[in-house]
Design a protein around this motif. Structure first.
Motif, PDB file in Angstrom:
ATOM      1  N   TYR A 169       0.612  -0.958   0.334  1.00 21.11           N
ATOM      2  CA  TYR A 169      -0.059   0.164   0.164  1.00 21.11           C
ATOM      3  C   TYR A 169       1.020   1.259  -0.212  1.00 21.11           C
ATOM      4  O   TYR A 169       1.521   1.081   0.645  1.00 21.11           O
ATOM      5  CB  TYR A 169      -1.189  -0.011   1.257  1.00 21.11           C
ATOM      6  N   ARG A 170       0.660   1.853  -0.223  1.00 19.53           N
ATOM      7  CA  ARG A 170       1.119   3.918  -0.645  1.00 19.53           C
ATOM      8  C   ARG A 170       2.131   4.014   0.469  1.00 19.53           C
ATOM      9  O   ARG A 170       2.835   4.639   0.834  1.00 19.53           O
ATOM     10  CB  ARG A 170       0.144   4.764  -1.331  1.00 19.53           C
ATOM     11  N   ARG A 171       0.749   4.439   1.786  1.00 22.62           N
ATOM     12  CA  ARG A 171       0.952   4.383   3.109  1.00 22.62           C
ATOM     13  C   ARG A 171       2.098   3.765   3.721  1.00 22.62           C
ATOM     14  O   ARG A 171       2.195   3.922   5.158  1.00 22.62           O
ATOM     15  CB  ARG A 171      -0.060   5.074   3.328  1.00 22.62           C
ATOM     16  N   VAL A 172       1.978   2.122   3.283  1.00 26.77           N
ATOM     17  CA  VAL A 172       1.994   1.491   4.345  1.00 26.77           C
ATOM     18  C   VAL A 172       3.654   1.492   3.896  1.00 26.77           C
ATOM     19  O   VAL A 172       5.361   1.148   4.265  1.00 26.77           O
ATOM     20  CB  VAL A 172       1.981   0.222   4.368  1.00 26.77           C
ATOM     21  N   ARG A 173       4.065   0.994   2.638  1.00 26.85           N
ATOM     22  CA  ARG A 173       5.768   0.861   1.567  1.00 26.85           C
ATOM     23  C   ARG A 173       6.716   1.849   2.397  1.00 26.85           C
ATOM     24  O   ARG A 173       7.576   0.629   2.241  1.00 26.85           O
ATOM     25  CB  ARG A 173       5.215   0.377   0.236  1.00 26.85           C
ATOM     26  N   PRO A 174       6.798   2.789   2.360  1.00 26.32           N
ATOM     27  CA  PRO A 174       7.487   3.599   2.489  1.00 26.32           C
ATOM     28  C   PRO A 174       7.827   3.394   4.117  1.00 26.32           C
ATOM     29  O   PRO A 174       9.276   3.759   4.412  1.00 26.32           O
ATOM     30  CB  PRO A 174       7.154   4.918   2.088  1.00 26.32           C
ATOM     31  N   ARG A 175       7.376   3.263   4.749  1.00 27.03           N
ATOM     32  CA  ARG A 175       7.388   2.764   6.321  1.00 27.03           C
ATOM     33  C   ARG A 175       7.909   1.553   6.561  1.00 27.03           C
ATOM     34  O   ARG A 175       8.855   1.249   7.780  1.00 27.03           O
ATOM     35  CB  ARG A 175       6.071   3.001   7.076  1.00 27.03           C
ATOM     36  N   ILE A 176       8.527   0.946   5.760  1.00 29.08           N
ATOM     37  CA  ILE A 176       8.682  -0.179   5.986  1.00 29.08           C
ATOM     38  C   ILE A 176      10.431  -0.320   5.725  1.00 29.08           C
ATOM     39  O   ILE A 176      10.537   0.253   4.674  1.00 29.08           O
ATOM     40  CB  ILE A 176       8.830  -1.697   5.143  1.00 29.08           C
ATOM     41  N   ALA A 177      10.996  -0.577   6.325  1.00 28.75           N
ATOM     42  CA  ALA A 177      13.036  -0.253   6.518  1.00 28.75           C
ATOM     43  C   ALA A 177      13.437  -1.602   5.408  1.00 28.75           C
ATOM     44  O   ALA A 177      14.625  -1.975   6.107  1.00 28.75           O
ATOM     45  CB  ALA A 177      13.082  -0.155   7.673  1.00 28.75           C
ATOM     46  N   LEU A 178      12.968  -1.916   3.923  1.00 30.36           N
ATOM     47  CA  LEU A 178      13.618  -2.830   3.528  1.00 30.36           C
ATOM     48  C   LEU A 178      13.310  -2.297   2.509  1.00 30.36           C
ATOM     49  O   LEU A 178      12.619  -2.164   1.564  1.00 30.36           O
ATOM     50  CB  LEU A 178      12.898  -3.926   3.994  1.00 30.36           C
ATOM     51  N   SER A 179      14.572  -2.938   1.047  1.00 27.63           N
ATOM     52  CA  SER A 179      13.890  -2.804   0.199  1.00 27.63           C
ATOM     53  C   SER A 179      13.294  -3.766  -0.772  1.00 27.63           C
ATOM     54  O   SER A 179      12.574  -4.833   0.044  1.00 27.63           O
ATOM     55  CB  SER A 179      15.677  -3.311  -0.977  1.00 27.63           C
ATOM     56  N   ASP A 180      12.853  -3.515  -1.885  1.00 27.30           N
ATOM     57  CA  ASP A 180      11.654  -4.430  -2.519  1.00 27.30           C
ATOM     58  C   ASP A 180      12.308  -6.342  -2.504  1.00 27.30           C
ATOM     59  O   ASP A 180      11.910  -6.278  -2.394  1.00 27.30           O
ATOM     60  CB  ASP A 180      11.576  -4.051  -3.750  1.00 27.30           C
ATOM     61  N   ALA A 181      13.620  -5.835  -3.246  1.00 30.81           N
ATOM     62  CA  ALA A 181      14.440  -7.620  -2.950  1.00 30.81           C
ATOM     63  C   ALA A 181      14.329  -7.737  -1.255  1.00 30.81           C
ATOM     64  O   ALA A 181      13.775  -9.005  -1.315  1.00 30.81           O
ATOM     65  CB  ALA A 181      15.834  -7.337  -3.371  1.00 30.81           C
ATOM     66  N   GLU A 182      14.751  -7.028  -0.098  1.00 32.12           N
ATOM     67  CA  GLU A 182      14.415  -7.991   1.266  1.00 32.12           C
ATOM     68  C   GLU A 182      13.117  -7.649   0.763  1.00 32.12           C
ATOM     69  O   GLU A 182      12.837  -9.272   2.161  1.00 32.12           O
ATOM     70  CB  GLU A 182      14.780  -6.901   1.740  1.00 32.12           C
ATOM     71  N   LEU A 183      11.940  -7.157   0.940  1.00 29.39           N
ATOM     72  CA  LEU A 183      11.278  -7.527   1.019  1.00 29.39           C
ATOM     73  C   LEU A 183      10.021  -8.853   1.078  1.00 29.39           C
ATOM     74  O   LEU A 183       9.291  -9.462   1.298  1.00 29.39           O
ATOM     75  CB  LEU A 183       9.517  -6.357   0.986  1.00 29.39           C
ATOM     76  N   GLU A 184      10.657  -8.548  -0.458  1.00 32.29           N
ATOM     77  CA  GLU A 184       9.918 -10.030  -1.245  1.00 32.29           C
ATOM     78  C   GLU A 184      10.723 -11.220  -0.338  1.00 32.29           C
ATOM     79  O   GLU A 184       9.813 -12.621  -0.633  1.00 32.29           O
ATOM     80  CB  GLU A 184      10.074  -9.769  -2.832  1.00 32.29           C
ATOM     81  N   ARG A 185      12.020 -11.087  -0.770  1.00 28.75           N
ATOM     82  CA  ARG A 185      12.824 -12.246   0.891  1.00 28.75           C
ATOM     83  C   ARG A 185      11.934 -12.307   2.018  1.00 28.75           C
ATOM     84  O   ARG A 185      12.234 -13.705   2.245  1.00 28.75           O
ATOM     85  CB  ARG A 185      14.441 -12.094   0.818  1.00 28.75           C
ATOM     86  N   TYR A 186      11.914 -12.038   2.388  1.00 23.64           N
ATOM     87  CA  TYR A 186      11.247 -12.088   3.274  1.00 23.64           C
ATOM     88  C   TYR A 186       9.865 -12.893   3.747  1.00 23.64           C
ATOM     89  O   TYR A 186       9.571 -13.895   4.477  1.00 23.64           O
ATOM     90  CB  TYR A 186      10.945 -10.610   4.134  1.00 23.64           C
ATOM     91  N   LEU A 187       8.438 -11.945   2.569  1.00 21.46           N
ATOM     92  CA  LEU A 187       7.707 -13.134   2.350  1.00 21.46           C
ATOM     93  C   LEU A 187       8.108 -14.212   1.982  1.00 21.46           C
ATOM     94  O   LEU A 187       7.343 -15.159   2.406  1.00 21.46           O
ATOM     95  CB  LEU A 187       6.555 -12.257   1.448  1.00 21.46           C
ATOM     96  N   ALA A 188       9.082 -14.508   1.306  1.00 25.21           N
ATOM     97  CA  ALA A 188       9.038 -16.299   0.774  1.00 25.21           C
ATOM     98  C   ALA A 188       9.771 -16.522   1.978  1.00 25.21           C
ATOM     99  O   ALA A 188       9.314 -17.993   2.683  1.00 25.21           O
ATOM    100  CB  ALA A 188      10.131 -16.464  -0.410  1.00 25.21           C
ATOM    101  N   GLU A 189      10.139 -16.451   2.907  1.00 23.68           N
ATOM    102  CA  GLU A 189      11.016 -16.913   3.875  1.00 23.68           C
ATOM    103  C   GLU A 189       9.817 -16.866   5.112  1.00 23.68           C
ATOM    104  O   GLU A 189       9.633 -18.268   6.036  1.00 23.68           O
ATOM    105  CB  GLU A 189      12.065 -16.162   5.079  1.00 23.68           C
ATOM    106  N   LEU A 190       8.283 -15.956   5.122  1.00 22.24           N
ATOM    107  CA  LEU A 190       7.673 -16.373   5.913  1.00 22.24           C
ATOM    108  C   LEU A 190       7.142 -17.519   5.596  1.00 22.24           C
ATOM    109  O   LEU A 190       6.524 -17.936   6.726  1.00 22.24           O
ATOM    110  CB  LEU A 190       6.964 -14.939   5.718  1.00 22.24           C
TER     111      LEU A 190
END
Length: 137
Positions: A51-72
């Motif tokens: 979400y536009r208001r959420v994404r900037p507030r998460i201190a992970l790059s797009d690649a790190e975020l996708e890796r996190y979701l895969a690990e989850l």
């Protein structure tokens, strides 16, 4: 201990790592507790994280975020909710969260959502603070 963590707490935990939800998300990531999810919840989390208001507030790059979701997917216990009937009278959008809790037989459902918290007389539903104070402090 097996817990269903509502999407709002995952988001809060990732946006504010030092917060109570942050401690819960970290405990799940470090296998101190077992996070229980359904495919529906994973998809909702994936969408909400972008979400536009959420994404900037998460201190992970797009690649790190996708890796996190895969690990989850590997960290969490994924349950099938197809046969589970979870009904949240005040907000049907929360049905999948309750269905995940019911299908899994998890120890607790953690949420800050008033519509889910209203079901506490019949289910083991705790706020993030209540769970943290009882089990992680």
């Amino acid at each position: 201990m097996r817990v269903v963590i509502d999407t709002n707490l995952w988001l809060s935990g990732l946006m504010l790592p030092g917060s109570v939800p942050g401690h819960i998300v970290r405990a799940a990531s470090m296998a101190q507790i077992t996070a229980v999810m359904s495919e529906s919840m994973l998809q909702e989390l994936r969408l909400a994280l972008h979400y536009r208001r959420v994404r900037p507030r998460i201190a992970l790059s797009d690649a790190e975020l996708e890796r996190y979701l895969a690990e989850l997917r590997y960290i969490a216990e994924i349950v099938d909710i197809a046969a589970s009937i979870g009904r949240v009278p005040r907000d049907r959008r929360d049905d999948m969260v309750l269905a995940t809790y019911l299908a899994s037989g998890a120890d607790y459902l953690l949420s800050g959502d008033d519509d889910l918290l209203a079901l506490r007389p019949d289910h083991s539903i705790l706020t993030a603070r209540e769970f943290y104070d009882r089990h992680l402090r």
